[in-house]
Design an enzyme around this catalytic site. Structure first.
Site, PDB file in Angstrom:
ATOM      1  N   ASP A   1       7.500 -17.779  -6.533  1.00 21.06           N
ATOM      2  CA  ASP A   1       8.280 -17.686  -5.295  1.00 21.06           C
ATOM      3  C   ASP A   1       9.510 -18.562  -5.431  1.00 21.06           C
ATOM      4  OD1 ASP A   1       7.340 -16.722  -2.203  1.00 21.06           O
ATOM      5  OD2 ASP A   1       9.033 -18.113  -2.334  1.00 21.06           O
TER       6      ASP A   1
ATOM      7  N   CYS B   1       4.874  -6.473  11.137  1.00 25.28           N
ATOM      8  CA  CYS B   1       4.734  -5.156  10.484  1.00 25.28           C
ATOM      9  C   CYS B   1       5.038  -3.982  11.404  1.00 25.28           C
ATOM     10  CB  CYS B   1       3.337  -5.011   9.908  1.00 25.28           C
ATOM     11  SG  CYS B   1       3.065  -6.111   8.528  1.00 25.28           S
TER      12      CYS B   1
HETATM   13  C1  UDX Z   1      -0.892  -4.219  10.947  1.00 23.46           C
HETATM   14  C2  UDX Z   1      -1.816  -3.130  10.363  1.00 23.46           C
HETATM   15  O1  UDX Z   1      -3.047  -3.104  11.088  1.00 23.46           O
HETATM   16  C3  UDX Z   1      -2.093  -3.415   8.895  1.00 23.46           C
HETATM   17  O2  UDX Z   1      -2.890  -2.378   8.343  1.00 23.46           O
HETATM   18  C4  UDX Z   1      -0.765  -3.508   8.163  1.00 23.46           C
HETATM   19  O3  UDX Z   1      -1.002  -3.837   6.800  1.00 23.46           O
HETATM   20  C5  UDX Z   1       0.134  -4.558   8.802  1.00 23.46           C
HETATM   21  O4  UDX Z   1       0.301  -4.274  10.188  1.00 23.46           O
HETATM   22  P1  UDX Z   1      -1.207  -6.735  11.772  1.00 23.46           P
HETATM   23  O5  UDX Z   1       0.252  -6.727  12.057  1.00 23.46           O
HETATM   24  O6  UDX Z   1      -1.828  -7.898  11.089  1.00 23.46           O
HETATM   25  O7  UDX Z   1      -1.597  -5.456  10.882  1.00 23.46           O
HETATM   26  O8  UDX Z   1      -1.935  -6.602  13.179  1.00 23.46           O
HETATM   27  P2  UDX Z   1      -2.887  -5.566  13.941  1.00 23.46           P
HETATM   28  O9  UDX Z   1      -4.228  -6.141  14.032  1.00 23.46           O
HETATM   29  O10 UDX Z   1      -2.753  -4.203  13.414  1.00 23.46           O
HETATM   30  O11 UDX Z   1      -2.230  -5.637  15.400  1.00 23.46           O
HETATM   31  C6  UDX Z   1      -0.875  -5.292  15.603  1.00 23.46           C
HETATM   32  C7  UDX Z   1      -0.462  -5.472  17.038  1.00 23.46           C
HETATM   33  O12 UDX Z   1      -1.031  -4.462  17.853  1.00 23.46           O
HETATM   34  C8  UDX Z   1      -0.867  -6.802  17.680  1.00 23.46           C
HETATM   35  O13 UDX Z   1       0.224  -7.298  18.433  1.00 23.46           O
HETATM   36  C9  UDX Z   1      -2.035  -6.429  18.568  1.00 23.46           C
HETATM   37  O14 UDX Z   1      -2.142  -7.300  19.675  1.00 23.46           O
HETATM   38  C10 UDX Z   1      -1.651  -5.024  18.997  1.00 23.46           C
HETATM   39  N1  UDX Z   1      -2.794  -4.167  19.367  1.00 23.46           N
HETATM   40  C11 UDX Z   1      -3.729  -3.820  18.423  1.00 23.46           C
HETATM   41  C12 UDX Z   1      -2.907  -3.663  20.660  1.00 23.46           C
HETATM   42  O15 UDX Z   1      -2.060  -3.958  21.516  1.00 23.46           O
HETATM   43  N2  UDX Z   1      -3.940  -2.837  20.980  1.00 23.46           N
HETATM   44  C13 UDX Z   1      -4.888  -2.486  20.074  1.00 23.46           C
HETATM   45  O16 UDX Z   1      -5.785  -1.719  20.432  1.00 23.46           O
HETATM   46  C14 UDX Z   1      -4.769  -2.985  18.757  1.00 23.46           C
END
Ligand code: UDX
Length: 433
Positions: free
Chosen positions: A30, A258
């Site tokens: 890095d 993401c």
């Molecule tokens: C996401 C994808 O799940 C993962 O596969 C990818 O590699 C990266 O992006 P992440 O950003 O870590 O992962 O979070 P995730 O658990 O997916 O939640 C994303 C957002 O959605 C959060 O802000 C969460 O609060 C929200 N969320 C999730 C909801 O509002 N409702 C839900 O039912 C699920």
């Protein structure tokens, strides 16, 4: 095998430690000396349950090292590119600066016959461009998208639902089968695809997840207009196995490093490819998601009688989701900042994310405990559903506030308990009494 991992942020640090755990000899590279020094000392520079243990074991095994010197990649048979692809400041498109810098740095050190594997989330077409760039050095390119969720990074890396690889030869497929031998032996399925499909799997998976969340949040809007309850509605439709109950939690919507930037970059790339119409629905997905944030601010304003100026607002949660200290595009902080802009005194608490939140929003006030944040509040907002908040005794919180108004923007609290303790409870997409 000997592996190099270029970029040791969230994805790269986890990947490097987990690959060493599988028995490979790994060097993490890095450009940031502080990050490298921390990781080399066994410290993970972000909150990720389980990762410090895996990192420390891997370092102790002697199979894992970190450096800022990219020439350390020279002896590796496989190089993983794990750098970030944030949204550009001026448009929806992905900023590919880090990817191409990593490629340029690696070109002189990637030996003929070595395999360069992209894991970063990129616009479709990147792998082919990369293959052309490495052609003269004789290194091959493959694509292997990463689906890890923050808070579950180790589990998702060592026990993924599936492995997806985009390759151009049986030899490169074989190399990746050797890298992931332990996972394949555990029964993890591997899908072998072309470059474009492998790249698209990642962005379309994230687009689908974002759409599912915005779908249920759109239903919240309809529930709010009709007195229906979105949590029951989600439970009922989720029992249909064709729909499924996961990612149907209605509330403040999605944030993080993401989903928001990936759906925007996907729309931007579709435009370049002349298929923008295919993804215009993602604009709506994004807008529904943003509207939940303004709706939450509206509810806070209503709760304090129509004007937020000089009202004391307690905000529980700053991270974009629980079990994370990540505040990138955090819906919670967005709402907190909007309340502050309207003149409210906003006091924020988060179990893990306050240092990161302070860096972004230094003008907000931060409290050491959830109860301290709630002290003398005119309204309390739950914006990130940490277990600590869900388990808290509403009667104890009632003792310290000025007014017992709670807005549960994640539909995580038990309305019956909170109402029994004298609170006016409002949830997003739920009837008010
Ligand atoms: C996401 C994808 O799940 C993962 O596969 C990818 O590699 C990266 O992006 P992440 O950003 O870590 O992962 O979070 P995730 O658990 O997916 O939640 C994303 C957002 O959605 C959060 O802000 C969460 O609060 C929200 N969320 C999730 C909801 O509002 N409702 C839900 O039912 C699920």
């Amino acid at each position: 095998m000997r592996l190099s991992v270029i970029g040791t942020g969230y994805l790269g640090a986890t990947h490097a430690a987990c690959m060493a755990q599988l028995g490979h000899e790994v060097v993490g590279i890095d450009a940031d000396p502080a990050k490298v020094a921390a990781l080399a000392a066994g410290q993970v520079p972000f909150f990720e349950p389980g990762l410090p243990e895996v990192l420390q074991q891997a370092l102790a095994s002697g199979r894992l090292s970190f450096t800022t010197d990219v020439s350390a990649a020279a002896g590796a048979e496989v190089h993983f590119i794990c750098v970030g692809t944030p949204q550009r400041a001026s448009s929806y498109a992905a900023d590919m600066g880090q990817v191409w810098s990593a490629v340029e740095a690696l070109v002189p050190h990637a030996a003929a016959g070595s395999l360069v594997v992209g894991k970063s989330t990129v616009p479709v077409g990147t792998a082919a461009q990369m293959r052309d760039r490495f052609a003269q050095s004789g290194a091959h390119v493959a694509w292997n998208p990463e689906f890890l969720r923050e808070g579950h990074a180790v589990q998702d890396t060592l026990h993924p639902d599936r492995l997806v690889i985009g390759v151009e030869s049986a030899e490169d497929e074989q190399t990746l089968r050797t890298v992931y031998r332990a996972l394949l032996d555990d029964g993890v399925p591997m899908l072998v695809a072309d470059f474009a499909t492998a790249e698209l799997v990642k962005v379309s998976a994230n687009a689908f997840l974002a759409t599912k969340i915005s779908f249920i949040n759109a239903m919240s809007e309809v529930c709010e207009a009709t007195g229906a309850d979105v949590t029951l509605l989600a439970e009922a439709i989720g029992m249909d196995p064709r729909i499924g109950s996961s990612f149907l939690r209605a509330g403040l919507g999605f944030g993080g490093g993401c989903l928001p930037k990936d759906i925007r970059a996907f729309m931007a790339r579709a435009g370049e490819l002349g298929v923008d119409q295919a993804l215009t629905f993602l604009r709506e997905v994004d807008e529904i998601n943003q509207r939940r944030r303004s709706r939450t601010v509206d509810m806070a304003r209503e709760a304090v009688g129509g004007r937020l100026r000089d009202k004391r607002v307690a905000v529980w949660g700053a991270a974009f989701k629980p079990d994370s200290d990540d505040v990138r595009d955090s819906p919670a902080l967005h709402v907190a900042a909007a309340l502050h802009t309207e003149g409210a005194d906003v006091i924020v608490h988060d179990p893990r994310a306050m240092d990161n939140a302070r860096e972004l929003f230094s003008h907000l006030v931060y409290a050491d405990t959830a109860l301290d944040a709630a002290r003398d509040a005119d309204v309390l907002l739950l914006l990130t559903e940490w277990r600590d908040y869900v388990d808290i005794d509403p009667a104890a919180v009632a003792e310290v506030v000025t007014e017992r108004h709670v807005i549960d923007a994640r539909n995580a609290l038990d309305p019956v308990r909170w109402r029994a303790a004298g609170w006016t409870y409002r949830g997003l997409g739920r009837p008010s009494a």
